[in-house]
Design an enzyme around this catalytic site. Structure first.
Site, PDB file in Angstrom:
ATOM      1  N   LEU A  80       0.830  -1.210   0.000  1.00 49.95           N
ATOM      2  CA  LEU A  80       0.000   0.000   0.000  1.00 49.95           C
ATOM      3  C   LEU A  80       0.861   1.257   0.000  1.00 49.95           C
ATOM      4  O   LEU A  80       0.472   2.292  -0.520  1.00 49.95           O
ATOM      5  CB  LEU A  80      -0.892   0.000   1.245  1.00 49.95           C
ATOM      6  CG  LEU A  80      -1.942  -1.112   1.317  1.00 49.95           C
ATOM      7  CD1 LEU A  80      -2.607  -1.110   2.685  1.00 49.95           C
ATOM      8  CD2 LEU A  80      -2.966  -0.960   0.208  1.00 49.95           C
ATOM      9  N   GLY A  81       2.014   1.162   0.637  1.00 53.37           N
ATOM     10  CA  GLY A  81       2.889   2.330   0.710  1.00 53.37           C
ATOM     11  C   GLY A  81       4.148   1.970   1.461  1.00 53.37           C
ATOM     12  O   GLY A  81       4.271   0.879   2.022  1.00 53.37           O
ATOM     13  N   SER A  82       5.093   2.890   1.435  1.00 49.18           N
ATOM     14  CA  SER A  82       6.327   2.644   2.184  1.00 49.18           C
ATOM     15  C   SER A  82       6.867   3.982   2.672  1.00 49.18           C
ATOM     16  O   SER A  82       6.455   5.044   2.210  1.00 49.18           O
ATOM     17  CB  SER A  82       7.341   1.952   1.279  1.00 49.18           C
ATOM     18  OG  SER A  82       7.578   2.790   0.166  1.00 49.18           O
ATOM     19  N   GLY A  83       7.775   3.871   3.634  1.00 47.09           N
ATOM     20  CA  GLY A  83       8.346   5.106   4.193  1.00 47.09           C
ATOM     21  C   GLY A  83       9.629   4.789   4.927  1.00 47.09           C
ATOM     22  O   GLY A  83      10.182   3.698   4.800  1.00 47.09           O
ATOM     23  N   PHE A 134      10.052   3.913   7.750  1.00 44.14           N
ATOM     24  CA  PHE A 134       9.895   2.807   8.704  1.00 44.14           C
ATOM     25  C   PHE A 134       9.989   1.437   8.038  1.00 44.14           C
ATOM     26  O   PHE A 134      10.332   0.459   8.651  1.00 44.14           O
ATOM     27  CB  PHE A 134       8.528   2.904   9.382  1.00 44.14           C
ATOM     28  CG  PHE A 134       7.403   3.043   8.380  1.00 44.14           C
ATOM     29  CD1 PHE A 134       6.873   1.928   7.757  1.00 44.14           C
ATOM     30  CD2 PHE A 134       6.935   4.292   7.997  1.00 44.14           C
ATOM     31  CE1 PHE A 134       5.880   2.041   6.784  1.00 44.14           C
ATOM     32  CE2 PHE A 134       5.931   4.422   7.041  1.00 44.14           C
ATOM     33  CZ  PHE A 134       5.400   3.298   6.441  1.00 44.14           C
ATOM     34  N   VAL A 171       4.073  -0.933   4.063  1.00 43.15           N
ATOM     35  CA  VAL A 171       2.714  -1.258   4.532  1.00 43.15           C
ATOM     36  C   VAL A 171       2.040  -2.098   3.444  1.00 43.15           C
ATOM     37  O   VAL A 171       2.042  -1.690   2.279  1.00 43.15           O
ATOM     38  CB  VAL A 171       1.884   0.021   4.781  1.00 43.15           C
ATOM     39  CG1 VAL A 171       0.454  -0.332   5.182  1.00 43.15           C
ATOM     40  CG2 VAL A 171       2.539   0.879   5.867  1.00 43.15           C
ATOM     41  N   LYS A 204       1.910  -3.216   8.816  1.00 42.96           N
ATOM     42  CA  LYS A 204       3.073  -2.308   8.748  1.00 42.96           C
ATOM     43  C   LYS A 204       4.297  -3.103   9.159  1.00 42.96           C
ATOM     44  O   LYS A 204       4.423  -3.517  10.315  1.00 42.96           O
ATOM     45  CB  LYS A 204       2.850  -1.111   9.672  1.00 42.96           C
ATOM     46  CG  LYS A 204       3.942  -0.052   9.659  1.00 42.96           C
ATOM     47  CD  LYS A 204       3.563   1.103  10.564  1.00 42.96           C
ATOM     48  CE  LYS A 204       4.647   2.147  10.699  1.00 42.96           C
ATOM     49  NZ  LYS A 204       4.292   3.228  11.658  1.00 42.96           N
ATOM     50  N   GLU A 234      -5.784  -1.020  11.370  1.00 40.31           N
ATOM     51  CA  GLU A 234      -7.046  -0.750  10.668  1.00 40.31           C
ATOM     52  C   GLU A 234      -6.730  -0.367   9.219  1.00 40.31           C
ATOM     53  O   GLU A 234      -5.802   0.431   8.993  1.00 40.31           O
ATOM     54  CB  GLU A 234      -7.735   0.417  11.379  1.00 40.31           C
ATOM     55  CG  GLU A 234      -8.903   1.025  10.697  1.00 40.31           C
ATOM     56  CD  GLU A 234      -9.427   2.251  11.467  1.00 40.31           C
ATOM     57  OE1 GLU A 234      -8.714   2.810  12.327  1.00 40.31           O
ATOM     58  OE2 GLU A 234     -10.570   2.637  11.195  1.00 40.31           O
ATOM     59  N   ASP A 241       4.391  14.889  15.425  1.00 37.14           N
ATOM     60  CA  ASP A 241       4.731  14.907  13.987  1.00 37.14           C
ATOM     61  C   ASP A 241       3.470  15.083  13.161  1.00 37.14           C
ATOM     62  O   ASP A 241       3.266  14.427  12.135  1.00 37.14           O
ATOM     63  CB  ASP A 241       5.444  13.603  13.591  1.00 37.14           C
ATOM     64  CG  ASP A 241       6.171  13.721  12.244  1.00 37.14           C
ATOM     65  OD1 ASP A 241       6.478  12.664  11.641  1.00 37.14           O
ATOM     66  OD2 ASP A 241       6.395  14.865  11.799  1.00 37.14           O
ATOM     67  N   LYS A 251       1.169  16.358  10.531  1.00 39.02           N
ATOM     68  CA  LYS A 251       1.295  16.987   9.207  1.00 39.02           C
ATOM     69  C   LYS A 251       0.360  16.227   8.271  1.00 39.02           C
ATOM     70  O   LYS A 251      -0.017  15.070   8.576  1.00 39.02           O
ATOM     71  CB  LYS A 251       2.744  16.911   8.710  1.00 39.02           C
ATOM     72  CG  LYS A 251       3.339  15.518   8.654  1.00 39.02           C
ATOM     73  CD  LYS A 251       4.813  15.551   8.285  1.00 39.02           C
ATOM     74  CE  LYS A 251       5.404  14.137   8.289  1.00 39.02           C
ATOM     75  NZ  LYS A 251       6.841  14.133   7.961  1.00 39.02           N
ATOM     76  N   ASN A 295       0.775  12.575   7.615  1.00 36.80           N
ATOM     77  CA  ASN A 295       0.458  11.612   8.678  1.00 36.80           C
ATOM     78  C   ASN A 295      -1.016  11.621   9.040  1.00 36.80           C
ATOM     79  O   ASN A 295      -1.410  11.345  10.163  1.00 36.80           O
ATOM     80  CB  ASN A 295       1.301  11.922   9.922  1.00 36.80           C
ATOM     81  CG  ASN A 295       2.733  11.482   9.745  1.00 36.80           C
ATOM     82  OD1 ASN A 295       3.037  10.635   8.906  1.00 36.80           O
ATOM     83  ND2 ASN A 295       3.641  12.071  10.505  1.00 36.80           N
ATOM     84  N   ASP A 314       0.872   7.119  12.062  1.00 36.42           N
ATOM     85  CA  ASP A 314       2.319   7.269  12.271  1.00 36.42           C
ATOM     86  C   ASP A 314       2.652   7.928  13.604  1.00 36.42           C
ATOM     87  O   ASP A 314       2.945   9.129  13.678  1.00 36.42           O
ATOM     88  CB  ASP A 314       2.978   8.052  11.130  1.00 36.42           C
ATOM     89  CG  ASP A 314       4.458   7.690  11.048  1.00 36.42           C
ATOM     90  OD1 ASP A 314       5.089   7.912  10.007  1.00 36.42           O
ATOM     91  OD2 ASP A 314       4.973   7.174  12.075  1.00 36.42           O
ATOM     92  N   THR A 373       9.147  17.790  10.808  1.00 36.23           N
ATOM     93  CA  THR A 373       9.310  18.353   9.456  1.00 36.23           C
ATOM     94  C   THR A 373       9.336  19.868   9.535  1.00 36.23           C
ATOM     95  O   THR A 373       8.391  20.446  10.098  1.00 36.23           O
ATOM     96  CB  THR A 373       8.119  17.888   8.584  1.00 36.23           C
ATOM     97  OG1 THR A 373       8.009  16.475   8.718  1.00 36.23           O
ATOM     98  CG2 THR A 373       8.292  18.272   7.135  1.00 36.23           C
TER      99      THR A 373
HETATM  100  C1  LIG Z   1      -4.470   2.377   1.031  1.00 38.28           C
HETATM  101  C2  LIG Z   1      -3.206   2.788   1.790  1.00 38.28           C
HETATM  102  C3  LIG Z   1      -2.114   3.351   1.097  1.00 38.28           C
HETATM  103  C4  LIG Z   1      -0.944   3.719   1.771  1.00 38.28           C
HETATM  104  C5  LIG Z   1      -0.885   3.522   3.148  1.00 38.28           C
HETATM  105  C6  LIG Z   1      -1.987   2.960   3.835  1.00 38.28           C
HETATM  106  C7  LIG Z   1      -3.156   2.586   3.179  1.00 38.28           C
HETATM  107  C8  LIG Z   1      -1.630   2.948   5.200  1.00 38.28           C
HETATM  108  C9  LIG Z   1      -2.283   2.536   6.360  1.00 38.28           C
HETATM  109  C10 LIG Z   1      -1.670   2.771   7.597  1.00 38.28           C
HETATM  110  C11 LIG Z   1      -0.391   3.374   7.682  1.00 38.28           C
HETATM  111  C12 LIG Z   1       0.280   3.620   9.016  1.00 38.28           C
HETATM  112  C13 LIG Z   1       0.280   3.733   6.515  1.00 38.28           C
HETATM  113  C14 LIG Z   1      -0.330   3.524   5.298  1.00 38.28           C
HETATM  114  N1  LIG Z   1       0.099   3.841   4.052  1.00 38.28           N
HETATM  115  C15 LIG Z   1       1.426   4.399   3.719  1.00 38.28           C
HETATM  116  C16 LIG Z   1       1.352   5.863   3.409  1.00 38.28           C
HETATM  117  C17 LIG Z   1       1.072   6.657   4.667  1.00 38.28           C
HETATM  118  N2  LIG Z   1       1.638   7.993   4.632  1.00 38.28           N
HETATM  119  C18 LIG Z   1      -2.603   2.289   8.601  1.00 38.28           C
HETATM  120  O1  LIG Z   1      -2.487   2.354   9.827  1.00 38.28           O
HETATM  121  N3  LIG Z   1      -3.690   1.765   7.981  1.00 38.28           N
HETATM  122  C19 LIG Z   1      -3.543   1.895   6.632  1.00 38.28           C
HETATM  123  O2  LIG Z   1      -4.361   1.494   5.813  1.00 38.28           O
END
Ligand SMILES: Cc1ccc2c(c1)c1c3c(c(C)cc1n2CCCN)C(=O)NC3=O
Length: 278
Positions: free
Chosen positions: A19-22, A24, A27, A42, A94, A139, A141, A144, A161, A180
Site C-alpha cells: 500500500l505504501g512505504s516510508g 519505517f 505497509v 506495517k 485498521e 509529527d 502533518k 500523517n 504514524d 518536518t
Molecule cells: C491504502 C493505503 C495506502 C498507503 C498507506 C496505507 C493505506 C496505510 C495505512 C496505515 C499506515 C500507518 C500507513 C499507510 N500507508 C502508507 C502511506 C502513509 N503515509 C494504517 O495504519 N492503515 C492503513 O491502511
C-alpha cells in the site's frame, strides 16, 4: 511492555499488495485467514545492533505500540495485532483506504472554510483525546493523516504514524530535534521542552495551509524555513486570504504563538467561535 506474537504473520494473515512505504519500512494490505477481514500490515525492520544505521530501534517501535495500545478513537488509526521476529516487527492496523490527506489537499488550491472546519474539527477531536491522556503526536502533518474513505461527502480523517509520539508526563522535559521543518514548533528548533502544545502549533500551520494552499513559514531552504518559524515570521497575504474570515485568522493567530503556554489547547480550539459558532 507490549506482547508480540512470535508466530509468523503469514500463519494468520494472507499478505496482499504493497500500500505504501516510508522511513519505517513497508505497509501491505492483508486478510485475516480466520475472519476474512482486511487490515493493513506495517512491516518495520528493526536494528540488529545499536550502532546500525538500518532499521529502527526495537524500543522506538515498542514505544509506538505502547502508545497505540492506549488509544481508541475514531480519528486515530487502530492497532489490532503485533508480531515480532529477530529483524522485523509487524503491526496489524485498521485498513484506511482513502489515501493521504496531503494528496487530497494537493488536488485543491484552497478549501472553503466550511470544509476546512470539518477536517480541523476531526483532527482536534483525535488530538484532544490523545492530549487528555498526556500523549503528544509531535509529527502532525498532512502526510500523517489519512482519509478512511475518499469518495464520500464527509471524509473521515485518521491520524497515523505515532513513531515520534511521546507520553508527556508532568515535570518531565522531553526534547527532540525531529519533525518536518514546515510544521515544527519553535521549541523543537530551540531544543526546549516539548509538550502537547507542540501539536497545537502544527495544527495552526495545517489550518493556514488548508485555507490558502500556502505554508506559512516555508522558505527557499530548510534553514530559511526554520528561521521563519523561530522568528514567528508569517503573514496573511491578502492575495490568498482576502476571502478568509477574521474568525479563521484569529484561530490561526492563537495557535502560531511562540510561547507554548499561550497557545490554545485542543479543547479550547473545539469551542473557538470559528470551529463552534455560537
Ligand atoms: C491504502 C493505503 C495506502 C498507503 C498507506 C496505507 C493505506 C496505510 C495505512 C496505515 C499506515 C500507518 C500507513 C499507510 N500507508 C502508507 C502511506 C502513509 N503515509 C494504517 O495504519 N492503515 C492503513 O491502511
Amino acid at each position: 511492555m507490549s506482547t508480540f506474537k512470535v508466530e509468523n504473520v503469514e500463519e494468520l494473515y494472507d499478505l496482499m499488495e504493497i500500500l505504501g512505504s516510508g522511513h519505517f519500512g513497508v505497509v501491505k494490505k492483508c486478510r485475516e485467514k480466520s475472519s476474512g477481514t482486511l487490515y493493513a500490515a506495517k512491516f518495520i525492520k528493526t536494528r540488529k545492533c545499536k550502532g546500525s544505521r538500518r532499521g529502527l530501534d526495537r524500543e522506538q517501535v515498542e514505544r509506538e505500540v505502547f502508545i497505540l495500545q492506549q488509544l481508541d478513537h475514531p480519528n486515530i488509526m487502530r492497532l489490532y495485532d503485533l508480531f515480532a521476529s529477530k529483524a522485523e516487527m509487524v503491526l496489524i492496523l485498521e485498513l484506511i483506504r482513502g489515501g493521504e490527506f496531503f494528496d487530497f489537499i494537493a488536488e485543491k488550491d484552497a478549501m472553503m472554510e466550511v470544509e476546512a472546519i470539518m477536517f480541523i474539527e476531526q483532527i482536534l477531536a483525535g488530538v484532544a483525546y490523545m492530549h487528555t491522556r498526556n500523549i503528544a503526536h509531535l509529527d502532525l502533518k498532512p502526510e500523517n493523516m489519512m482519509l478512511l474513505e475518499r469518495e464520500v461527502p464527509d471524509p473521515k480523517i485518521k491520524l497515523i504514524d505515532f513513531g515520534l509520539a511521546q507520553k508527556i508526563d508532568v515535570g518531565v522535559t522531553f526534547k527532540s530535534l525531529c519533525g518536518t521543518p514546515q510544521y515544527i514548533a519553535p521549541e523543537v528548533i530551540n531544543y526546549e521542552p516539548l509538550s502537547t502544545a507542540t501539536d497545537m502549533w502544527s495544527i495552526g500551520v495545517i489550518t493556514y495551509i488548508l485555507l490558502s494552499g500556502l505554508s506559512p513559514f516555508q522558505g527557499e531552504t530548510d534553514a530559511e524555513t526554520l528561521t521563519n518559524v523561530v522568528e514567528g515570521n508569517y503573514e496573511f497575504d491578502d492575495r490568498y486570504f482576502k476571502q478568509t474570515s477574521e474568525m479563521a485568522k484569529d484561530f490561526i493567530r492563537q495557535l502560531l504563538v511562540k510561547d507554548p503556554s499561550d497557545r490554545m489547547t485542543a479543547v479550547e480550539c473545539l469551542i473557538h467561535p470559528w470551529v463552534k459558532p455560537l
